[in-house]
Enzyme design. Structure first.
Site, PDB file in Angstrom:
ATOM      1  N   GLU A 470     -22.213  71.185  19.821  1.00 61.71           N
ATOM      2  CA  GLU A 470     -21.048  71.756  19.135  1.00 61.71           C
ATOM      3  C   GLU A 470     -20.562  70.837  18.020  1.00 61.71           C
ATOM      4  O   GLU A 470     -20.105  71.302  16.977  1.00 61.71           O
ATOM      5  CB  GLU A 470     -19.922  72.038  20.136  1.00 61.71           C
ATOM      6  CG  GLU A 470     -20.277  73.036  21.221  1.00 61.71           C
ATOM      7  CD  GLU A 470     -20.855  74.341  20.683  1.00 61.71           C
ATOM      8  OE1 GLU A 470     -20.527  74.736  19.539  1.00 61.71           O
ATOM      9  OE2 GLU A 470     -21.642  74.978  21.411  1.00 61.71           O
ATOM     10  N   HIS A 473     -22.475  71.519  14.898  1.00 62.90           N
ATOM     11  CA  HIS A 473     -21.875  72.619  14.142  1.00 62.90           C
ATOM     12  C   HIS A 473     -20.676  72.112  13.335  1.00 62.90           C
ATOM     13  O   HIS A 473     -20.496  72.468  12.163  1.00 62.90           O
ATOM     14  CB  HIS A 473     -21.398  73.721  15.090  1.00 62.90           C
ATOM     15  CG  HIS A 473     -22.480  74.608  15.620  1.00 62.90           C
ATOM     16  ND1 HIS A 473     -23.396  75.246  14.806  1.00 62.90           N
ATOM     17  CD2 HIS A 473     -22.774  74.997  16.883  1.00 62.90           C
ATOM     18  CE1 HIS A 473     -24.206  75.984  15.549  1.00 62.90           C
ATOM     19  NE2 HIS A 473     -23.858  75.833  16.809  1.00 62.90           N
TER      20      HIS A 473
END
Length: 679
Positions: A470, A473
């Site tokens: 994550e 990202h």
């Protein structure tokens, strides 16, 4: 009613004022912002002057960005701290948002102005990002039905509103089914095998509910340790069935059954495709992706399945043999898989996930993550101050050479009212403004076990990998150097390439030097020992054949749901999934399994006809990481990755960016090697 002039949702001077936002703020804020957007659209439509960037794109972007930021805050809160009041406000206003953006995409006057920008003499002088924004807009106008007849435009708009509402209901049903379920165990002996931290979490959950004993729910950190460690086979079977039937016809609460919602969503998507002149929704989905056709995607998946199946067969044979000979399980069932796999891993590699978990306290992991980011990209990450939606949420800033370049919220723990899974979303994008550069802000959300009293949270290695994923990202969003909002960060990046930076970051969770920085044992404070690291590395590709087949199964299921196969063969959703499992899987799934009823990615999360992106992008990420392996992890490669992949955002195609970094087109060899599936 809240005064729009003092409404925190329409205050864009800085970060969201989460401490001041209430459900009552939603409707007046959205009403006011929609009125502003519609006024700007009318102004652009009626402007007799020839289209320019300054009189078309800029005013439209300025207005819609505010609306998107406000709705982004509301959507985020709906996902991380759901309340009846907020849910009602969200559902009341979602149709208005959908209606506006659908009408915007269908606006023929705006479409022609963008075409005029593209065909005009000034286009060649525009920057690369601005050219890409105009080209993307023209593509999106066509995909939104701007060229349709009036009656078809109306039907297209109705479809968008209906799908948005159905998708929201799909997610809410899963959340309600998850939050409602509880398994109460009073007898500690029934929980033999569970590690102490899982027992403590279950005890705490029971205490919070004012009950004795232990309480388990369907949040992943609560139910999965039961599947993985509980010696009681009946207990494992109970919670496995509860989890795989939630929000389904076999679930406890029929009012949360997603069966009909799936059918309606698929039918509406199919109708949308036909309205736009496409044979099926998968063709619509692929217009804005790297993959060129449904046939190419299907062939990619089937080829990967063929490569993985021999390894998967071997994985399963070994597991069945071990379960029979060592655990006395003659008939290995689905609810035994996690348990038997963990026992086999412990025997084969002489360590358990629980043993590894003791080396990954949250503060050390976060410090290690920030340290490798600094090494790779030369940026510093520091604690920062901001209003948040929950006391557990932390806030940080990213600096380069002392200058702020991005900020992010970190919400790590599972709790009631929070959707499951892990994700990154943008709170604000990078763009150039009259006051300078607007720096990007991200939400990073996970669902890990919260810390016990007077101790930090401890993460499994899989959770460490999820966090790195994550954060990858987030870095894609925050390290962009593009100043045009429409293609900065993740904006404009093809969906099947958006997982490249996230999966790329996962690789560092297996580097010895990185693990040394982010590990400290719960008792001794010592970093991960080399002997345990070597065992982890040896076990890295444990059951990779089975895991790869699982991803291919889901990806092919998603593609065939949307590529016309379902209608052509007159199959129900369940029958299609059964057929694909028979074709792809080597492991029998129970007939009661209703996984698809909670498959949020494709029914509510934007991955419709795009779930293959995980494996597609994994080819890119493994090949990109191979460049680091070949260069010995030197900093120059990190700077090049930042420059050619992260910094450029969506200002050029993902393939162009990859070739600029790697010097050639992507190849699958690195993925097969990293997965232990290359001879």
């Amino acid at each position: 009613m809240t005064n729009p002039n003092t409404n925190p949702l329409v205050d864009f001077t800085d970060l969201p004022r989460f401490d001041a936002i209430t459900a009552d703020d939603v409707a007046p804020a959205i009403t006011a912002l929609l009125e502003q957007c519609k006024a700007v659209v009318t102004q652009i439509e009626n402007d007799p002057v020839s289209a320019t960037w300054e009189n078309v794109v800029e005013p439209l972007e300025n207005a819609t960005e505010k609306l998107s930021r406000a709705w982004g805050i509301i959507s985020h809160l709906h996902g991380v701290c759901d309340t009846p009041e907020l849910r009602a406000a969200y559902n009341e206003n979602q149709p208005l948002i959908t209606e506006f953006f659908t009408a915007l995409g269908q606006n023929l006057v705006l479409f022609k102005k963008y075409q005029a920008l593209h065909d005009g003499p000034e286009f060649t002088a525009y920057s690369v990002p601005r050219k890409k924004i105009i080209q993307n807009a023209i593509r999106d106008f066509k995909l939104s039905g701007a060229e349709l007849a009036a009656d078809k435009k109306l039907r297209y708009a109705e479809i968008q509103e209906q799908v948005a509402a159905l998708s929201t209901k799909f997610s809410e049903n899963i959340l309600d089914a998850t939050n409602h379920y509880s398994l109460h165990i009073d007898n500690a002996e029934a929980l033999a095998g569970l590690p102490e931290d899982a027992l403590l979490a279950a005890r705490t959950k029971a205490e919070q509910a004012e009950q004795s004993g232990y309480l388990f729910g369907l949040q992943f950190p609560s139910f999965y340790p039961v599947l993985q460690y509980a010696n009681d086979r009946a207990l494992r079977a109970t919670i496995y069935r509860a989890n795989t039937t939630k929000a389904s016809d076999l679930g406890e609460n029929p009012e949360w059954d997603n069966t009909e919602l799936m059918q309606q969503i698929l039918a509406l998507r199919n109708e949308e495709a036909h309205l736009l002149g496409y044979a099926n929704f998968a063709q619509v989905s692929l217009v804005a992706k790297m993959a060129e056709s449904t046939e190419q995607v299907s062939q990619f998946l089937l080829d990967l399945a063929a490569r993985a199946q021999p390894f998967a067969v071997k994985d399963l044979e070994e597991l069945r043999h071990f379960a029979k000979e060592t655990l006395g399980l003659d008939d290995l069932q689905a609810h035994d898989i996690a348990y038997a796999s963990e026992k086999l891993r412990e025997q084969r590699y002489a360590f358990s996930e629980q043993e590894v978990k003791q080396y990954f306290p949250e503060p050390q992991v976060i410090q290690g993550l920030f340290s490798i980011t600094n090494t790779l990209y030369g940026v510093d990450i520091k604690p920062d101050q901001a209003s948040t939606w929950h006391p557990d949420v932390k806030f940080f800033r990213i600096e380069k050479n002392g200058q702020l370049i991005g900020q992010f919220y970190l919400d790590l723990y599972a709790r009631d009212g929070k959707q499951g899974g892990a994700w990154m979303d943008d709170a604000r994008g990078r763009r150039s403004t009259a006051d300078g550069i607007q720096t990007p802000v991200a939400y990073l959300t996970c669902n890990f076990t919260a810390p016990a009293a007077n101790a930090p949270a401890y993460f499994t290695h899989d959770e460490v990998i999820t966090l790195f994923h994550e954060f990858g990202h987030g870095l894609h969003h925050m390290l962009t150097q593009v100043d045009e909002l429409g293609v900065s960060g993740l904006s404009g990046v093809e969906w099947d390439a958006v997982e490249l930076p996230s999966q790329f970051m996962e690789n560092f969770c297996w580097e010895w030097e990185v693990l040394q920085q982010m590990s400290a044992h719960s008792d001794t404070g010592q970093p991960l020992p080399r002997a345990l690291y070597d065992k982890m590395l040896a076990a890295k590709n444990f059951q990779s054949g089975l895991q790869t087949l699982r991803q291919v199964e889901l990806s092919l299921f998603d593609m065939r749901l949307h590529d016309g196969y379902l209608e052509q063969h007159q199959l129900s959703v369940q029958a299609l999934l059964n057929q694909i499992r028979a074709q792809i899987s080597v492991m029998k799934t129970p007939e009661f399994n209703r996984f698809q009823h909670a498959f949020s990615h494709i029914f509510a999360g934007g991955y419709a006809a795009g779930y293959f992106s995980y494996k597609w992008a994994e080819v890119l990420s493994a090949d990109a990481y191979a460049a680091f392996e070949e260069a010995g992890n030197n900093a120059e490669i990190g700077i090049k990755f930042q420059k050619e992949i992260l910094a450029v955002g969506g200002s050029r195609t993902a393939l162009e960016s990859f070739i600029a970094f790697r010097g050639r087109a992507p190849e699958i060899d690195a993925l097969l090697r990293h997965s232990g599936m290359k001879s």
